[in-house]
Design a protein around this motif. Structure first.
Motif, PDB file in Angstrom:
ATOM      1  N   PHE A 270      -3.698  76.448  24.945  1.00 19.42           N
ATOM      2  CA  PHE A 270      -3.963  77.264  23.751  1.00 19.42           C
ATOM      3  C   PHE A 270      -3.052  76.821  22.600  1.00 19.42           C
ATOM      4  O   PHE A 270      -3.483  76.650  21.466  1.00 19.42           O
ATOM      5  CB  PHE A 270      -3.707  78.749  24.017  1.00 19.42           C
ATOM      6  CG  PHE A 270      -4.729  79.438  24.876  1.00 19.42           C
ATOM      7  CD1 PHE A 270      -6.085  79.370  24.595  1.00 19.42           C
ATOM      8  CD2 PHE A 270      -4.323  80.191  25.970  1.00 19.42           C
ATOM      9  CE1 PHE A 270      -7.014  80.014  25.384  1.00 19.42           C
ATOM     10  CE2 PHE A 270      -5.253  80.848  26.766  1.00 19.42           C
ATOM     11  CZ  PHE A 270      -6.600  80.757  26.472  1.00 19.42           C
ATOM     12  N   ALA A 271      -1.775  76.663  22.908  1.00 17.05           N
ATOM     13  CA  ALA A 271      -0.751  76.497  21.875  1.00 17.05           C
ATOM     14  C   ALA A 271      -0.863  75.188  21.103  1.00 17.05           C
ATOM     15  O   ALA A 271      -0.810  75.177  19.863  1.00 17.05           O
ATOM     16  CB  ALA A 271       0.638  76.608  22.514  1.00 17.05           C
ATOM     17  N   ILE A 272      -1.007  74.070  21.812  1.00 19.86           N
ATOM     18  CA  ILE A 272      -1.004  72.757  21.148  1.00 19.86           C
ATOM     19  C   ILE A 272      -2.170  72.615  20.170  1.00 19.86           C
ATOM     20  O   ILE A 272      -1.973  72.287  18.991  1.00 19.86           O
ATOM     21  CB  ILE A 272      -1.011  71.624  22.190  1.00 19.86           C
ATOM     22  CG1 ILE A 272       0.189  71.736  23.134  1.00 19.86           C
ATOM     23  CG2 ILE A 272      -1.050  70.262  21.502  1.00 19.86           C
ATOM     24  CD1 ILE A 272       1.524  71.558  22.496  1.00 19.86           C
TER      25      ILE A 272
ATOM     26  N   HIS B  68     -10.590  78.048  26.667  1.00 17.04           N
ATOM     27  CA  HIS B  68      -9.579  77.647  25.684  1.00 17.04           C
ATOM     28  C   HIS B  68     -10.235  77.408  24.329  1.00 17.04           C
ATOM     29  O   HIS B  68      -9.736  77.842  23.283  1.00 17.04           O
ATOM     30  CB  HIS B  68      -8.871  76.371  26.146  1.00 17.04           C
ATOM     31  CG  HIS B  68      -8.109  76.528  27.425  1.00 17.04           C
ATOM     32  ND1 HIS B  68      -7.912  75.494  28.310  1.00 17.04           N
ATOM     33  CD2 HIS B  68      -7.487  77.610  27.974  1.00 17.04           C
ATOM     34  CE1 HIS B  68      -7.201  75.930  29.341  1.00 17.04           C
ATOM     35  NE2 HIS B  68      -6.940  77.207  29.169  1.00 17.04           N
ATOM     36  N   GLU B  69     -11.370  76.739  24.358  1.00 10.87           N
ATOM     37  CA  GLU B  69     -12.082  76.442  23.109  1.00 10.87           C
ATOM     38  C   GLU B  69     -12.581  77.714  22.430  1.00 10.87           C
ATOM     39  O   GLU B  69     -12.541  77.832  21.200  1.00 10.87           O
ATOM     40  CB  GLU B  69     -13.252  75.494  23.395  1.00 10.87           C
ATOM     41  CG  GLU B  69     -13.973  75.021  22.153  1.00 10.87           C
ATOM     42  CD  GLU B  69     -15.076  74.030  22.463  1.00 10.87           C
ATOM     43  OE1 GLU B  69     -15.663  73.479  21.512  1.00 10.87           O
ATOM     44  OE2 GLU B  69     -15.366  73.804  23.659  1.00 10.87           O
TER      45      GLU B  69
ATOM     46  N   ALA C  71       5.165  79.783  21.615  1.00 12.01           N
ATOM     47  CA  ALA C  71       4.641  79.526  22.957  1.00 12.01           C
ATOM     48  C   ALA C  71       5.727  79.739  23.999  1.00 12.01           C
ATOM     49  O   ALA C  71       6.854  79.261  23.840  1.00 12.01           O
ATOM     50  CB  ALA C  71       4.118  78.098  23.044  1.00 12.01           C
ATOM     51  N   ASN C  72       5.377  80.430  25.073  1.00 15.79           N
ATOM     52  CA  ASN C  72       6.369  80.790  26.085  1.00 15.79           C
ATOM     53  C   ASN C  72       5.839  80.584  27.497  1.00 15.79           C
ATOM     54  O   ASN C  72       4.672  80.878  27.788  1.00 15.79           O
ATOM     55  CB  ASN C  72       6.758  82.261  25.927  1.00 15.79           C
ATOM     56  CG  ASN C  72       7.676  82.726  27.044  1.00 15.79           C
ATOM     57  OD1 ASN C  72       8.846  82.345  27.093  1.00 15.79           O
ATOM     58  ND2 ASN C  72       7.143  83.537  27.961  1.00 15.79           N
TER      59      ASN C  72
ATOM     60  N   PHE D 253       0.896  84.119  19.432  1.00 15.98           N
ATOM     61  CA  PHE D 253       1.929  84.307  20.444  1.00 15.98           C
ATOM     62  C   PHE D 253       1.261  84.071  21.799  1.00 15.98           C
ATOM     63  O   PHE D 253       0.387  84.834  22.199  1.00 15.98           O
ATOM     64  CB  PHE D 253       2.525  85.710  20.374  1.00 15.98           C
ATOM     65  CG  PHE D 253       3.407  85.946  19.182  1.00 15.98           C
ATOM     66  CD1 PHE D 253       4.776  85.746  19.263  1.00 15.98           C
ATOM     67  CD2 PHE D 253       2.853  86.340  17.960  1.00 15.98           C
ATOM     68  CE1 PHE D 253       5.593  85.943  18.155  1.00 15.98           C
ATOM     69  CE2 PHE D 253       3.659  86.538  16.849  1.00 15.98           C
ATOM     70  CZ  PHE D 253       5.030  86.334  16.941  1.00 15.98           C
ATOM     71  N   ASP D 254       1.667  82.991  22.474  1.00 19.37           N
ATOM     72  CA  ASP D 254       1.088  82.651  23.779  1.00 19.37           C
ATOM     73  C   ASP D 254       2.117  83.001  24.847  1.00 19.37           C
ATOM     74  O   ASP D 254       3.098  82.284  25.054  1.00 19.37           O
ATOM     75  CB  ASP D 254       0.751  81.153  23.804  1.00 19.37           C
ATOM     76  CG  ASP D 254      -0.174  80.787  24.954  1.00 19.37           C
ATOM     77  OD1 ASP D 254      -0.422  81.653  25.805  1.00 19.37           O
ATOM     78  OD2 ASP D 254      -0.643  79.629  24.992  1.00 19.37           O
ATOM     79  N   VAL D 255       1.892  84.142  25.515  1.00 20.45           N
ATOM     80  CA  VAL D 255       2.918  84.720  26.388  1.00 20.45           C
ATOM     81  C   VAL D 255       3.109  83.912  27.663  1.00 20.45           C
ATOM     82  O   VAL D 255       4.227  83.760  28.150  1.00 20.45           O
ATOM     83  CB  VAL D 255       2.563  86.183  26.731  1.00 20.45           C
ATOM     84  CG1 VAL D 255       3.671  86.821  27.568  1.00 20.45           C
ATOM     85  CG2 VAL D 255       2.320  86.996  25.457  1.00 20.45           C
TER      86      VAL D 255
END
Length: 449
Positions: free
Chosen positions: A263-265, A240-241, A276-277, A254-256
Motif C-alpha cells: 500500500f505504502a510504496i 492493493h490496487e 508506514a509501520n 497511515f498504514d498500520v
C-alpha cells in the motif's frame, strides 16, 4: 510475476484427481510414485497423422489446427526426412480415424487434394519431457483427492500447503514444478497458519535452491524481500490496487500493518504523504529498502517499527493533534486514510481510536475526513453482517451511519472470507470518553491464511 501463471495453477488446485488408466495421453504405471523416476514416464502410443506436401501446408494447417496434438516439447507439425512432406500430428483422444474429422473439414481438405490416403497411424514415444505438471500429478497422486491448497508463486518461489495425504509426495511434487515451470527455482511447503508475532510462515524447501530472496512487481513498483521472514500474498494485488484508487495526490495514508509496502510504496508514487509501520523488523528493513529502490520522494515517506497499538497511540494521535493545532496542513479536499491489513486481529486495534484525544479544546478544530479500511476474517451465512458487527463491537460504539463500504475481498477457505470494512472515523469516536473496553493485543500473534 504475472497473474496469468497464478490463475493457471489454480485450475489444478481444487479439482478432484480422477483419471482413467485407459486415457491415451496419460502416463501409466506411475500411480503412487514418491520420488521422481523419469524413465517410468516413457509411453509408446499410436498417433493419427496427415501427410501433406510442403507447398500445401499453409492451406492445410488452419483446417487441422483444432486437432493438433499439443504436448510439451513436441511439435505437431514435423518434416519427413528425405521427403518434401510434412506430418501433422493429431490428438488421438479426438481423432482415431479419417471419419472422425468433421464433414466440413474433410471436404475442405479434399479441395486441397488431401484425403483418406494421406491419413496414417504412427507410433511415437512420449517421455517425461512431454507431460505437463498437471498430467503428471493426475497420473501419480491419489485418485479422487485434491492436489493441494494455497498454490501460488512469488518471484521464483512456488509455495503450497500440502494436505496430510500428500506429504509423502513432497519430493516428487516439488521436483516436477521446478522442472516444468521455467521461472520457478524453489518450491516450499508451508504451514497454513501464521504462528508467530511477525506473520511469516514456517516453510520447508521441498525442491530447488534454498533461496528466499525475491523481487516481485505490483502496481508499477518493485518489491524485494526475504519471503521466509515477511508476509506477502500475491492474491491481494487487486485489493492493493483498489485501495490505491481511493487515494488522491495530497492525501495522507497511515498504514498500520504495512509489511514491505504494497500500500505504502505506490501511495507515495501517487504523491500522498505516507506514514508506514510494521512490527516485524525484517518487514521494516525491506520496506525502507523498497522505498529507496523505487526512488520515492522521501519527504513524503516516514517509516516506523512499532506495534500497531503504539503506532496509533503515538504517531497517528500526534498527527491528528497537530492538525487540530494547525501544525499539520492538508491540501483543500484532501483526506486521511488508514489501512489496517491484519485480518486475523486488526479489528481489535480499533479500540485504540476510542477517546484517542482527551483535549476537548481540540474538538471544535477537528474538521478533517478520516477513512479507515480495516480487514477481518468472517464466517457464517452473512459474512458482511458479521464483519460489520465485529467492527462496531471492537470500536465500542455504533458507527453504522459512518460505514461507507463492506467488501468481500476473497475467499480464504470454504468457511471463511476476508472482508474489508471502510468507515469514516469521526469526532464522536476520537473524542469519546474511554470506557472499560479491553485493550488490543500487544503482540500480533495470529492465525492467517
Amino acid at each position: 510475476m504475472g497473474m496469468t501463471l497464478v490463475r493457471s495453477l489454480f485450475l489444478i488446485i481444487h479439482q478432484k484427481m480422477s483419471t482413467s488408466s485407459s486415457a491415451i495421453l496419460t502416463p501409466v504405471g506411475v500411480r503412487g510414485m514418491n520420488v521422481l523416476d523419469r524413465a517410468k514416464f516413457l509411453r509408446n502410443i499410436k498417433i493419427p497423422v496427415l501427410k501433406v506436401a510442403d507447398e500445401k501446408l499453409s492451406k492445410i494447417t488452419p483446417i487441422c489446427k483444432q486437432y493438433f496434438l499439443k504436448l510439451e516439447n513436441f511439435k505437431p507439425v514435423q518434416s519427413v526426412s528425405g521427403e518434401k512432406l510434412k506430418c501433422i500430428h493429431m490428438n488421438p483422444e479426438k481423432i482415431g480415424a479419417w471419419t472422425d474429422l468433421s464433414e466440413i473439414d474433410r471436404k475442405s481438405l479434399k479441395e486441397h487434394s488431401v484425403n483418406e490416403d494421406n491419413f496414417i497411424m504412427k507410433d511415437i514415444e512420449l517421455s517425461y519431457e512431454n507431460w505437463s505438471y498437471g498430467t503428471i500429478f493426475k497420473a501419480v497422486l491419489p485418485e479422487n483427492e485434491d492436489i493441494v491448497s494455497g498454490f501460488t508463486q512469488v518471484g521464483h518461489i512456488i509455495h503450497l500447503n500440502l494436505k496430510d495425504h500428500l506429504l509423502q509426495y513432497r519430493p516428487l511434487i516439488g521436483q516436477v514444478l521446478v522442472n516444468k515451470i521455467k521461472s520457478c527455482r524453489t518450491v516450499v511447503n508451508k504451514s497454513s497458519t501464521i504462528d508467530n508475532t511477525y506473520r511469516n510462515f514456517n516453510m520447508e524447501v521441498i525442491a530447488g535452491e534454498e533461496n528466499f530472496l525475491v523481487t516481485v512487481k505490483e502496481n508499477l513498483c518493485n518489491f524485494t524481500f526475504d519471503f521466509s521472514k515477511v508476509y506477502w500474498n500475491s492474491r491481494l494485488g487487486q485489493e492493493h490496487e483498489r485501495i490505491l484508487n481511493f487515494l488522491k495526490p495530497g492525501d495522507v495514508l497511515f498504514d498500520v500493518f504495512c509489511g514491505v509496502g504494497p500500500f505504502a510504496i505506490p501511495a507515495v508514487k501517487k504523491k500522498c504523504k505516507v506514514y508506514a509501520n510494521d512490527l516485524n523488523p525484517d518487514s521494516f528493513k525491506w520496506l525502507n529498502h523498497n522505498a529507496k529502490t523505487n526512488k520515492l520522494n522521501m519527504a513524503l515517506f516516514k517509516s516506523y517499527n512499532l506495534d500497531g497499538k503504539d503506532f496509533i497511540l503515538t504517531v497517528f494521535k500526534e498527527y491528528i493533534t497537530n492538525y487540530c493545532l494547525g501544525k499539520e496542513k492538508l491540501e483543500k479536499g484532501a483526506k486521511i486514510h488508514v489501512t489496517m491489513n491484519l485480518p486475523a486481529i486488526a479489528v481489535e486495534f480499533l479500540k485504540c481510536y476510542k477517546g484517542l484525544i482527551e483535549d476537548e479544546e481540540l474538538l471544535e478544530k477537528f474538521d478533517c475526513e478520516i477513512i479507515v479500511y480495516v480487514y477481518c476474517f468472517a464466517a457464517g451465512t452473512d459474512v458482511l453482517a458479521v464483519a460489520k458487527s465485529m467492527v462496531i463491537d471492537n470500536i465500542g460504539c455504533d458507527i453504522s451511519d459512518n460505514i461507507i463500504d463492506i467488501f468481500d475481498v476473497r475467499n480464504v477457505s470454504p468457511k471463511k472470507e476476508m472482508i474489508r470494512v471502510g468507515f469514516k472515523l469521526g469526532k464522536e469516536v476520537i473524542f469519546s470518553a474511554k470506557d472499560c473496553v479491553s485493550e488490543p493485543p500487544k503482540k500480533k500473534l495470529c492465525v492467517d491464511n
